[in-house]
Scaffold this motif. Structure first.
Motif, PDB file in Angstrom:
ATOM      1  N   GLU A 182      45.115  20.622  51.017  1.00 57.07           N
ATOM      2  CA  GLU A 182      46.577  20.677  51.112  1.00 57.07           C
ATOM      3  C   GLU A 182      47.212  19.759  50.058  1.00 57.07           C
ATOM      4  O   GLU A 182      48.180  20.141  49.389  1.00 57.07           O
ATOM      5  CB  GLU A 182      47.031  20.270  52.519  1.00 57.07           C
ATOM      6  CG  GLU A 182      48.472  20.676  52.827  1.00 57.07           C
ATOM      7  CD  GLU A 182      48.965  20.127  54.173  1.00 57.07           C
ATOM      8  OE1 GLU A 182      48.153  19.906  55.083  1.00 57.07           O
ATOM      9  OE2 GLU A 182      50.195  19.911  54.283  1.00 57.07           O
ATOM     10  N   ALA A 183      46.643  18.568  49.877  1.00 54.01           N
ATOM     11  CA  ALA A 183      47.171  17.625  48.881  1.00 54.01           C
ATOM     12  C   ALA A 183      47.031  18.198  47.467  1.00 54.01           C
ATOM     13  O   ALA A 183      47.956  18.114  46.659  1.00 54.01           O
ATOM     14  CB  ALA A 183      46.450  16.288  48.993  1.00 54.01           C
ATOM     15  N   VAL A 228      41.573  10.625  51.214  1.00 55.48           N
ATOM     16  CA  VAL A 228      42.043  10.713  52.589  1.00 55.48           C
ATOM     17  C   VAL A 228      40.966  10.076  53.460  1.00 55.48           C
ATOM     18  O   VAL A 228      39.774  10.234  53.186  1.00 55.48           O
ATOM     19  CB  VAL A 228      42.258  12.187  53.003  1.00 55.48           C
ATOM     20  CG1 VAL A 228      42.421  12.311  54.501  1.00 55.48           C
ATOM     21  CG2 VAL A 228      43.484  12.768  52.304  1.00 55.48           C
ATOM     22  N   LYS A 286      40.410  19.787  54.873  1.00 58.41           N
ATOM     23  CA  LYS A 286      41.664  20.555  54.952  1.00 58.41           C
ATOM     24  C   LYS A 286      42.825  19.760  54.361  1.00 58.41           C
ATOM     25  O   LYS A 286      43.671  20.312  53.650  1.00 58.41           O
ATOM     26  CB  LYS A 286      41.990  20.890  56.423  1.00 58.41           C
ATOM     27  CG  LYS A 286      41.353  22.173  56.914  1.00 58.41           C
ATOM     28  CD  LYS A 286      42.299  23.375  56.703  1.00 58.41           C
ATOM     29  CE  LYS A 286      41.630  24.724  56.783  1.00 58.41           C
ATOM     30  NZ  LYS A 286      40.872  24.976  57.994  1.00 58.41           N
ATOM     31  N   LYS A 287      42.873  18.458  54.661  1.00 59.99           N
ATOM     32  CA  LYS A 287      43.960  17.627  54.143  1.00 59.99           C
ATOM     33  C   LYS A 287      43.880  17.497  52.626  1.00 59.99           C
ATOM     34  O   LYS A 287      44.905  17.553  51.928  1.00 59.99           O
ATOM     35  CB  LYS A 287      43.913  16.234  54.798  1.00 59.99           C
ATOM     36  CG  LYS A 287      44.353  16.237  56.253  1.00 59.99           C
ATOM     37  CD  LYS A 287      44.417  14.812  56.801  1.00 59.99           C
ATOM     38  CE  LYS A 287      45.001  14.819  58.206  1.00 59.99           C
ATOM     39  NZ  LYS A 287      45.025  13.475  58.824  1.00 59.99           N
ATOM     40  N   ASP A 308      53.082  13.891  54.632  1.00 62.26           N
ATOM     41  CA  ASP A 308      52.525  14.344  55.905  1.00 62.26           C
ATOM     42  C   ASP A 308      51.584  15.510  55.669  1.00 62.26           C
ATOM     43  O   ASP A 308      51.992  16.540  55.128  1.00 62.26           O
ATOM     44  CB  ASP A 308      53.664  14.807  56.836  1.00 62.26           C
ATOM     45  CG  ASP A 308      54.049  13.706  57.799  1.00 62.26           C
ATOM     46  OD1 ASP A 308      53.194  12.851  58.082  1.00 62.26           O
ATOM     47  OD2 ASP A 308      55.200  13.706  58.254  1.00 62.26           O
ATOM     48  N   LEU A 309      50.337  15.335  56.076  1.00 67.96           N
ATOM     49  CA  LEU A 309      49.379  16.437  55.969  1.00 67.96           C
ATOM     50  C   LEU A 309      49.034  16.911  57.368  1.00 67.96           C
ATOM     51  O   LEU A 309      48.894  16.106  58.284  1.00 67.96           O
ATOM     52  CB  LEU A 309      48.120  15.973  55.243  1.00 67.96           C
ATOM     53  CG  LEU A 309      48.312  15.489  53.799  1.00 67.96           C
ATOM     54  CD1 LEU A 309      47.008  14.941  53.250  1.00 67.96           C
ATOM     55  CD2 LEU A 309      48.825  16.619  52.920  1.00 67.96           C
ATOM     56  N   GLU A 338      47.105  17.908  60.532  1.00 67.78           N
ATOM     57  CA  GLU A 338      45.786  17.598  61.094  1.00 67.78           C
ATOM     58  C   GLU A 338      45.360  18.741  61.996  1.00 67.78           C
ATOM     59  O   GLU A 338      45.967  19.007  63.023  1.00 67.78           O
ATOM     60  CB  GLU A 338      45.816  16.276  61.873  1.00 67.78           C
ATOM     61  CG  GLU A 338      44.452  15.915  62.429  1.00 67.78           C
ATOM     62  CD  GLU A 338      44.154  14.430  62.455  1.00 67.78           C
ATOM     63  OE1 GLU A 338      44.714  13.691  61.617  1.00 67.78           O
ATOM     64  OE2 GLU A 338      43.367  14.003  63.307  1.00 67.78           O
ATOM     65  N   ASP A 378      39.553   9.021  57.579  1.00 65.44           N
ATOM     66  CA  ASP A 378      39.676   9.116  59.040  1.00 65.44           C
ATOM     67  C   ASP A 378      38.840   8.004  59.643  1.00 65.44           C
ATOM     68  O   ASP A 378      37.664   7.860  59.307  1.00 65.44           O
ATOM     69  CB  ASP A 378      39.163  10.467  59.541  1.00 65.44           C
ATOM     70  CG  ASP A 378      39.241  10.567  61.059  1.00 65.44           C
ATOM     71  OD1 ASP A 378      40.304  10.955  61.563  1.00 65.44           O
ATOM     72  OD2 ASP A 378      38.246  10.220  61.741  1.00 65.44           O
TER      73      ASP A 378
END
Lengths: 177, 177
Positions: free
Chosen positions: A47-48, A58, A43-44, A28-29, A31, A60
């Motif tokens: 984080e990963a 990632v 941003k995701k 879970d990242l 949003e 969208d």
């Protein structure tokens, strides 16, 4: 190792068909609140990269209505939750412009310094919901030059003209040794 | 010590007028992607509690349109950035329902285990933009029983019927020794 981050098995199948070397990673990242898909993805990815070793993908995929100057975009989830597909179709009809774009943006992070983006766009119009209702906004998106909404198409038919496929092919080209 | 977290001087002045003991704290807190103001506020309060010592107040003031089943709510920022006040007024008119609520939700965290919420609502209708354009959606919100939009009122007039004032008075009542 390259990881595609998603909890959605169907999305991963579509990716794997194009890029067999990619593995699925279901984490879970967060949003962030944004309408710029690139910012959300960036941003995701960061984080990963903080979370584990490897290279990450990632994506969208969002719906952009001309009559709303690009809304809902990545905020589509909240539109579905409130006004729903019926409401979106009504808004487009009442505002007198049903043109829309279905857009996929893929972000690929080799590392913190090397992040690349690949876009795929399918143009179409917003119509009253038709077809299988279980796939987000698919029932209201009629791709240009076609007679079925995304929700009325088989997975194969949809993949043929899919914005995700277009973006994935660009990434594949980029990754080619 | 109780801190009201905001970068907005005017908001803080309104708070201080009701709660003179409260101090301003201007830190950036992450706004998650949500339409439930309570969830947004809760996340911010927890972030503040992790960040420093003290008790904290965070508020969210948003516009909820009946014709959009409550949108934009806390997503108002993105509606203003895309369709703007003109677009919001047009949507409400074309969808045939201009009723709306301006709502403030205040969250007060004494500590991680004790978080309290206070709501203030002002009912009204969405109209074509009128008045000073510098205050978000104030130009399109006409409070019920009044002849001026929020943007046409003086700060004093607006505070008289303000949803923020209503919520603050509830908090004041709660804090009274």
């Amino acid at each position: 190792m390259i990881y595609f981050i998603t909890g959605n098995k169907n999305k991963f199948e579509e990716v794997k068909a194009i890029l067999p070397e990619v593995r699925q990673l279901d984490i879970d990242l967060l949003e962030i609140q944004e309408i710029d898909a690139k910012e959300i993805i960036k941003k995701k990815l960061f984080e990963a990269l903080n979370h584990s070793k490897g290279e990450f993908i990632v994506e969208d995929t969002s719906l952009y209505l001309d009559c709303l100057n690009g809304l809902p975009g990545p905020l589509i989830k909240w539109f579905l939750k409130t006004v729903g597909n019926d409401g979106l179709a009504k808004i487009a009809e009442k505002l007198g412009d049903t043109s829309a774009e279905a857009k996929t943006l893929i972000g690929y992070a080799k590392n913190r310094a090397e992040i690349y983006y690949f876009e795929g766009v399918t143009k179409g119009t917003i119509v009253k919901p038709k077809g299988e209702i279980n796939f987000g906004w698919d029932p209201i998106f009629l791709p240009s030059g076609h007679k079925k909404t995304f929700a009325e198409m088989s997975r194969e038919e949809k993949n043929e003209i899919s914005m995700r496929r277009i973006a994935l092919n660009k990434l594949k080209e980029f990754l080619r040794p």
